[in-house]
Design a protein around this motif. Structure first.
Motif, PDB file in Angstrom:
ATOM      1  N   THR A   1      30.610 -24.432  39.246  1.00 62.46           N
ATOM      2  CA  THR A   1      30.465 -22.993  39.018  1.00 62.46           C
ATOM      3  C   THR A   1      29.293 -22.689  38.088  1.00 62.46           C
ATOM      4  O   THR A   1      28.626 -21.656  38.240  1.00 62.46           O
ATOM      5  CB  THR A   1      31.762 -22.378  38.463  1.00 62.46           C
TER       6      THR A   1
ATOM      7  N   TRP B   1      27.351  -8.233  39.626  1.00 62.99           N
ATOM      8  CA  TRP B   1      28.720  -8.756  39.703  1.00 62.99           C
ATOM      9  C   TRP B   1      29.625  -7.982  40.656  1.00 62.99           C
ATOM     10  O   TRP B   1      30.805  -8.301  40.765  1.00 62.99           O
ATOM     11  CB  TRP B   1      29.344  -8.768  38.300  1.00 62.99           C
TER      12      TRP B   1
ATOM     13  N   LYS C   1      26.090 -20.415  39.277  1.00 64.88           N
ATOM     14  CA  LYS C   1      25.743 -19.205  38.521  1.00 64.88           C
ATOM     15  C   LYS C   1      24.244 -19.097  38.304  1.00 64.88           C
ATOM     16  O   LYS C   1      23.691 -18.001  38.215  1.00 64.88           O
ATOM     17  CB  LYS C   1      26.470 -19.215  37.172  1.00 64.88           C
TER      18      LYS C   1
END
Length: 235
Positions: A69, A183, A73
C-alpha cells in the motif's frame, strides 16, 4: 543503447542467493536493494522505478500489506511478489491490495527476468502521455515534471495535485476540489494532508532554479498554479 529497467528488490533474506539477482543486473535490468519501502516515502524520489520485487520470506501478512500500500500510494511501477508455495492461497488477497504479479519464490529467475524484459518492451511502445503548457511538461509515465529542461520525479499524489492545478492555471482550486480529486471524498476535507503534499512538492520544485514560485497558497481557500508572463521571463 536502450535504457535499463529500474528494479528495487525489497526484503532480501541474508541467505538468499544473490547470484540469481546479479544475472538480472547483466540483462538490461538495474537493481537496488531495500529492507522496506515504508520509510522511503519520506525521501525525495531520485528516479522512476519500473518494477518492485517484494520477497515475502518471513514477512507477516500485515507487513506485506503495508509495503504494497505504501508503494501504491506513491509509485506506478509494477509490483512482483515472491511467495512460498504454501502461501499461494493468499494470492487473491495480495492481488486485491495492489500486487500485480505473484510468483513462487522457487521459480527460476530466468522466467522472472524474461517476464520483466517483455513487459518493459511493451512499455517502450506505449505512448507516453505528456501534458504541456508553455512552462511545464508533466509526464504520466514516470510521474515527473520538467521545467526549463530539468526533470523532477514526484510521488503519485504530488503529480496528481500538480496535474489538477495545471488544468486551470492562475485559478484557485479549493481544498474541497483537491480532496475530491485525490481521494474521491466529499464528506471530510483533509486540509492537513493536502498541505503536506504541497510542502513536499514545493521542496522538490526548489531543485529547479526559479521554479519555487509556481505553487501559490490562496489563504483559507486552496492553491493555484502561477503561470504568468513574468514567470516565463524568469525561466
Amino acid at each position: 543503447m536502450d535504457p535499463k529497467l529500474i528494479v528495487e528488490i525489497i526484503n532480501v533474506p541474508e541467505n538468499f542467493d544473490k547470484e540469481k539477482l546479479n544475472d538480472l543486473n547483466n540483462s538490461g535490468i538495474s537493481i537496488s536493494y531495500a529492507n522496506s519501502y515504508i520509510n522511503n516515502t519520506k525521501n525525495p524520489i531520485k528516479q522512476h522505478i519500473d518494477y518492485f520485487i517484494i520477497i515475502e520470506d518471513q514477512l507477516s501478512l500485515m507487513e506485506v500489506f503495508e509495503i504494497i500500500t505504501s508503494i501504491r500510494k506513491n509509485e506506478q511501477g509494477l509490483i512482483f511478489l515472491l511467495v512460498e508455495p504454501e502461501h499461494e492461497q493468499q494470492k487473491l488477497f495480495y492481488l486485491k491490495i495492489g500486487a500485480d504479479i505473484i510468483v513462487k519464490i522457487d521459480e527460476t529467475w530466468e522466467v522472472l527476468k524474461y517476464m520483466m524484459l517483455n513487459l518493459g518492451r511493451q512499455k517502450i511502445y506505449e505512448k507516453t502521455i505528456l501534458t504541456k503548457n508553455n512552462q511545464l511538461v508533466l509526464n504520466d509515465y514516470n510521474l515527473s515534471v520538467t521545467i526549463a529542461g530539468e526533470e523532477v520525479f514526484l510521488t503519485k499524489n504530488e503529480f496528481r495535485l500538480l496535474r489538477l492545478l495545471n488544468k486551470t492555471p492562475n485559478i484557485t482550486i479549493s481544498y474541497r476540489e483537491i480532496n475530491e480529486y485525490l481521494w474521491n471524498k466529499k464528506d471530510s476535507t483533509q486540509v492537513a494532508n493536502i498541505a503536506n503534499i504541497v510542502f513536499n512538492l514545493r521542496d522538490k520544485l526548489k531543485q529547479i532554479e526559479g521554479a519555487d514560485h509556481y505553487l501559490v497558497t490562496v489563504r483559507s481557500k486552496g492553491y493555484m498554479l502561477n503561470i504568468s508572463e513574468k514567470s516565463k521571463e524568469r525561466l
